[in-house]
Motif scaffolding. Sequence first.
Motif, PDB file in Angstrom:
ATOM      1  N   ASP A   1      -3.377  -5.093   7.078  1.00 49.94           N
ATOM      2  CA  ASP A   1      -4.518  -4.834   6.196  1.00 49.94           C
ATOM      3  C   ASP A   1      -5.800  -5.481   6.725  1.00 49.94           C
ATOM      4  O   ASP A   1      -6.905  -4.976   6.485  1.00 49.94           O
ATOM      5  CB  ASP A   1      -4.221  -5.376   4.792  1.00 49.94           C
ATOM      6  CG  ASP A   1      -3.684  -4.270   3.885  1.00 49.94           C
ATOM      7  OD1 ASP A   1      -3.619  -3.110   4.342  1.00 49.94           O
ATOM      8  OD2 ASP A   1      -3.315  -4.569   2.742  1.00 49.94           O
ATOM      9  N   THR A   2      -5.635  -6.576   7.456  1.00 52.19           N
ATOM     10  CA  THR A   2      -6.802  -7.294   7.961  1.00 52.19           C
ATOM     11  C   THR A   2      -7.562  -6.483   9.013  1.00 52.19           C
ATOM     12  O   THR A   2      -8.705  -6.812   9.349  1.00 52.19           O
ATOM     13  CB  THR A   2      -6.377  -8.632   8.585  1.00 52.19           C
ATOM     14  OG1 THR A   2      -5.355  -8.395   9.567  1.00 52.19           O
ATOM     15  CG2 THR A   2      -5.821  -9.564   7.523  1.00 52.19           C
ATOM     16  N   ASP A   3      -6.916  -5.427   9.534  1.00 47.43           N
ATOM     17  CA  ASP A   3      -7.543  -4.621  10.583  1.00 47.43           C
ATOM     18  C   ASP A   3      -8.209  -3.363  10.037  1.00 47.43           C
ATOM     19  O   ASP A   3      -8.734  -2.559  10.805  1.00 47.43           O
ATOM     20  CB  ASP A   3      -6.486  -4.225  11.633  1.00 47.43           C
ATOM     21  CG  ASP A   3      -7.106  -3.794  12.954  1.00 47.43           C
ATOM     22  OD1 ASP A   3      -8.158  -4.334  13.310  1.00 47.43           O
ATOM     23  OD2 ASP A   3      -6.530  -2.904  13.609  1.00 47.43           O
TER      24      ASP A   3
ATOM     25  N   VAL B   1       1.701  -9.556   4.563  1.00 45.49           N
ATOM     26  CA  VAL B   1       2.394  -8.544   5.368  1.00 45.49           C
ATOM     27  C   VAL B   1       3.740  -8.158   4.758  1.00 45.49           C
ATOM     28  O   VAL B   1       4.595  -7.602   5.445  1.00 45.49           O
ATOM     29  CB  VAL B   1       2.600  -9.049   6.821  1.00 45.49           C
ATOM     30  CG1 VAL B   1       1.277  -9.263   7.515  1.00 45.49           C
ATOM     31  CG2 VAL B   1       3.464 -10.307   6.842  1.00 45.49           C
ATOM     32  N   GLN B   2       3.938  -8.454   3.474  1.00 41.98           N
ATOM     33  CA  GLN B   2       5.232  -8.131   2.860  1.00 41.98           C
ATOM     34  C   GLN B   2       5.493  -6.627   2.851  1.00 41.98           C
ATOM     35  O   GLN B   2       6.642  -6.195   3.017  1.00 41.98           O
ATOM     36  CB  GLN B   2       5.291  -8.711   1.439  1.00 41.98           C
ATOM     37  CG  GLN B   2       5.434 -10.221   1.417  1.00 41.98           C
ATOM     38  CD  GLN B   2       5.598 -10.773   0.003  1.00 41.98           C
ATOM     39  OE1 GLN B   2       5.120 -10.183  -0.971  1.00 41.98           O
ATOM     40  NE2 GLN B   2       6.267 -11.908  -0.119  1.00 41.98           N
ATOM     41  N   PHE B   3       4.443  -5.822   2.666  1.00 44.22           N
ATOM     42  CA  PHE B   3       4.658  -4.377   2.728  1.00 44.22           C
ATOM     43  C   PHE B   3       5.106  -3.971   4.133  1.00 44.22           C
ATOM     44  O   PHE B   3       6.019  -3.151   4.289  1.00 44.22           O
ATOM     45  CB  PHE B   3       3.379  -3.621   2.354  1.00 44.22           C
ATOM     46  CG  PHE B   3       3.530  -2.124   2.455  1.00 44.22           C
ATOM     47  CD1 PHE B   3       4.125  -1.400   1.433  1.00 44.22           C
ATOM     48  CD2 PHE B   3       3.088  -1.445   3.582  1.00 44.22           C
ATOM     49  CE1 PHE B   3       4.284  -0.018   1.534  1.00 44.22           C
ATOM     50  CE2 PHE B   3       3.241  -0.066   3.687  1.00 44.22           C
ATOM     51  CZ  PHE B   3       3.847   0.647   2.661  1.00 44.22           C
TER      52      PHE B   3
ATOM     53  N   LEU C   1       2.612  -0.012  -6.075  1.00 47.09           N
ATOM     54  CA  LEU C   1       3.906  -0.629  -5.756  1.00 47.09           C
ATOM     55  C   LEU C   1       3.744  -2.118  -5.483  1.00 47.09           C
ATOM     56  O   LEU C   1       4.482  -2.947  -6.034  1.00 47.09           O
ATOM     57  CB  LEU C   1       4.521   0.065  -4.533  1.00 47.09           C
ATOM     58  CG  LEU C   1       5.702  -0.655  -3.859  1.00 47.09           C
ATOM     59  CD1 LEU C   1       6.964  -0.468  -4.690  1.00 47.09           C
ATOM     60  CD2 LEU C   1       5.939  -0.139  -2.446  1.00 47.09           C
ATOM     61  N   GLU C   2       2.779  -2.479  -4.650  1.00 48.07           N
ATOM     62  CA  GLU C   2       2.621  -3.881  -4.263  1.00 48.07           C
ATOM     63  C   GLU C   2       2.238  -4.750  -5.461  1.00 48.07           C
ATOM     64  O   GLU C   2       2.774  -5.858  -5.626  1.00 48.07           O
ATOM     65  CB  GLU C   2       1.557  -3.989  -3.163  1.00 48.07           C
ATOM     66  CG  GLU C   2       1.993  -3.395  -1.829  1.00 48.07           C
ATOM     67  CD  GLU C   2       0.877  -3.394  -0.797  1.00 48.07           C
ATOM     68  OE1 GLU C   2       0.941  -4.201   0.149  1.00 48.07           O
ATOM     69  OE2 GLU C   2      -0.056  -2.588  -0.950  1.00 48.07           O
ATOM     70  N   ASP C   3       1.350  -4.269  -6.301  1.00 51.38           N
ATOM     71  CA  ASP C   3       0.944  -5.052  -7.468  1.00 51.38           C
ATOM     72  C   ASP C   3       2.104  -5.237  -8.441  1.00 51.38           C
ATOM     73  O   ASP C   3       2.322  -6.337  -8.969  1.00 51.38           O
ATOM     74  CB  ASP C   3      -0.220  -4.362  -8.187  1.00 51.38           C
ATOM     75  CG  ASP C   3      -1.505  -4.391  -7.369  1.00 51.38           C
ATOM     76  OD1 ASP C   3      -1.601  -5.249  -6.460  1.00 51.38           O
ATOM     77  OD2 ASP C   3      -2.391  -3.560  -7.619  1.00 51.38           O
ATOM     78  N   ASP C   4       2.863  -4.167  -8.679  1.00 49.84           N
ATOM     79  CA  ASP C   4       3.981  -4.243  -9.630  1.00 49.84           C
ATOM     80  C   ASP C   4       5.063  -5.208  -9.175  1.00 49.84           C
ATOM     81  O   ASP C   4       5.740  -5.835 -10.010  1.00 49.84           O
ATOM     82  CB  ASP C   4       4.592  -2.859  -9.838  1.00 49.84           C
ATOM     83  CG  ASP C   4       3.670  -1.931 -10.625  1.00 49.84           C
ATOM     84  OD1 ASP C   4       2.636  -2.422 -11.125  1.00 49.84           O
ATOM     85  OD2 ASP C   4       3.982  -0.728 -10.740  1.00 49.84           O
ATOM     86  N   LEU C   5       5.254  -5.330  -7.863  1.00 45.15           N
ATOM     87  CA  LEU C   5       6.299  -6.216  -7.342  1.00 45.15           C
ATOM     88  C   LEU C   5       5.743  -7.554  -6.870  1.00 45.15           C
ATOM     89  O   LEU C   5       6.487  -8.380  -6.329  1.00 45.15           O
ATOM     90  CB  LEU C   5       7.038  -5.531  -6.189  1.00 45.15           C
ATOM     91  CG  LEU C   5       7.766  -4.222  -6.536  1.00 45.15           C
ATOM     92  CD1 LEU C   5       8.518  -3.680  -5.321  1.00 45.15           C
ATOM     93  CD2 LEU C   5       8.732  -4.409  -7.699  1.00 45.15           C
ATOM     94  N   GLY C   6       4.451  -7.775  -7.064  1.00 47.10           N
ATOM     95  CA  GLY C   6       3.849  -9.058  -6.687  1.00 47.10           C
ATOM     96  C   GLY C   6       3.836  -9.308  -5.197  1.00 47.10           C
ATOM     97  O   GLY C   6       3.972 -10.459  -4.753  1.00 47.10           O
ATOM     98  N   MET C   7       3.635  -8.257  -4.403  1.00 52.07           N
ATOM     99  CA  MET C   7       3.671  -8.390  -2.951  1.00 52.07           C
ATOM    100  C   MET C   7       2.293  -8.756  -2.406  1.00 52.07           C
ATOM    101  O   MET C   7       1.270  -8.296  -2.908  1.00 52.07           O
ATOM    102  CB  MET C   7       4.167  -7.075  -2.317  1.00 52.07           C
ATOM    103  CG  MET C   7       5.614  -6.748  -2.683  1.00 52.07           C
ATOM    104  SD  MET C   7       6.081  -5.033  -2.312  1.00 52.07           S
ATOM    105  CE  MET C   7       5.798  -4.950  -0.552  1.00 52.07           C
ATOM    106  N   THR C   8       2.289  -9.589  -1.361  1.00 55.93           N
ATOM    107  CA  THR C   8       1.035 -10.024  -0.734  1.00 55.93           C
ATOM    108  C   THR C   8       1.199 -10.032   0.784  1.00 55.93           C
ATOM    109  O   THR C   8       2.315  -9.915   1.305  1.00 55.93           O
ATOM    110  CB  THR C   8       0.644 -11.432  -1.201  1.00 55.93           C
ATOM    111  OG1 THR C   8       1.712 -12.346  -0.865  1.00 55.93           O
ATOM    112  CG2 THR C   8       0.408 -11.475  -2.704  1.00 55.93           C
TER     113      THR C   8
ATOM    114  N   GLY D   1      12.105  -9.051  -2.843  1.00 55.45           N
ATOM    115  CA  GLY D   1      13.439  -9.239  -2.287  1.00 55.45           C
ATOM    116  C   GLY D   1      14.342  -8.046  -2.560  1.00 55.45           C
ATOM    117  O   GLY D   1      15.104  -7.610  -1.691  1.00 55.45           O
ATOM    118  N   GLY D   2      14.262  -7.508  -3.776  1.00 55.39           N
ATOM    119  CA  GLY D   2      15.070  -6.335  -4.105  1.00 55.39           C
ATOM    120  C   GLY D   2      14.660  -5.131  -3.285  1.00 55.39           C
ATOM    121  O   GLY D   2      15.509  -4.338  -2.844  1.00 55.39           O
TER     122      GLY D   2
END
Length: 487
Positions: free
Chosen positions: A436-438, A94-96, A85-92, A148-149
């Motif tokens: 993710d950093t934790d 803490v966006q998730f 999901l994150e890769d397909d929407l270009g998320m990086t 955003g969507g």
Amino acid sequence: MSSTHQVAARDEKPTSAYLEKGSMVNEKPSALENADFTGAVSKTDPEEIRLVRKIDWRLMPTLCTMYFLNYTDRNAIAQARLNNLEDDLGMTGVQFNTAVSILFVGYVLMQVPSNMLITRIKPGMYMSAWMLIWAVVSTCTGLVKSFGGLVACRFFLGITEAPFYPGATYMLSIFYTRKEVATRIALLYCAQILATGFSGLIAAGVFAGMDGLRGIAGWRWLFFVEGAATGVVAVFGFFLLPNTPLTTPWLTPAERELAHARMERDKIGDSTEPVSAMEGLKQACRDKRTWLFCFMQNFHLSACSFNSFFPTVVKTLGFTTTITLVLTCPPFIFAGVAGIMTGWSSGRMHERTWHITAGLTVAVVGFVIAASTLNTAGRYIACFIFPVGAYSVNSVIIGWASSTLSQTKEKKAVVLAMTNVGGQIGYIYGAYLWPDTDKPRYGIGFGASAGFALLSIVCAWIIRRLLIKENEKIRASTSEHVNLYEY
């Protein structure tokens, strides 16, 4: 005295004996046969027993199925994360976490207004209509093209899902007595727990069989499939959900009267006549116990913030995506069983504080173990312990709030919404406790969850002390046979 502290001298037709923690309160010894600790009457009438069984078989499966889908739809994002999901929407970054958190912002904004309205309209129709709308929003999540969507869909999903849980608990509170309601709320909550677990199995099946089908990613199919299932059930809800005991179509006229009469008999000693929705809001806000229940539920659900990150935590065990999703299921099956048993025990014993203390103490032990080891076996065992402890007490908290703050149905409806809002706020900031950093230890999330569980226990004991004092006031102010508060 204020309305919340009035005694029950107006209760002209006492129907049973009343006990306070095992001792009789102004009652003849012969009444002991049907008495319980705080006034809730044991069912001995065969007609009432048949009535409750009939309500169970008609109402509970419908509400549990709807709530199962409520949580399946909101939790789909946790499984979608494991299918790119994150890769397909270009998320990086803490966006998730933001996408998880924003749902609860919409959820919080809608709940209190919704439950203020539910006492004035047909709750069954109202809840089914909102379910149909959230099915559409959930399905549309599979169409998003950007972060955003996704955030927009999650926000509106929170708004449209918000009316269901407080509405469902309100509906249970008008069909079941104090002795019965904790077990039924536990069954309802069990549907949420099982949804959290089985959503992993559903996602594993969708990803294995539909990923790339017609050029569409598996995580998009997941939203389409689950949203469609929700829409179908919502249509059935219009015909299956009742509105009030006196207007339930699948009860006979005699059963409707009995269903109504037994709820009137079960009212707390300081109950008053119905008021306006706005007055119900004022009553709830003026009562300090409302805020204590809100804090207790807030701390409790803050401790449960691992919910949307459970697949991510299990992924740290080092298995493939499919195996990880399968492994998320067993802990929640155990948690569901624990929730039902705790709710049943609490209702039967008319005891709240020790049940909450025991359950959340188990959760604390699980959190500490999970944060302390990266050993595969040790961490997976911890993944059984902390959900069992954390999820076992929700029905006790909600049932306790419902029975304690039910002086009017309008106040009760608002209190149930406010308590749930207090809890959901915990999910808003709780989403940021698992960065993710934790990873892979996630010490911040587990440590904070343990602390929140302890704070929830503290709130329970403060409420217990307040209710002991309230019962002393009621007993000192009247010689009538009145229902007392459970603690």
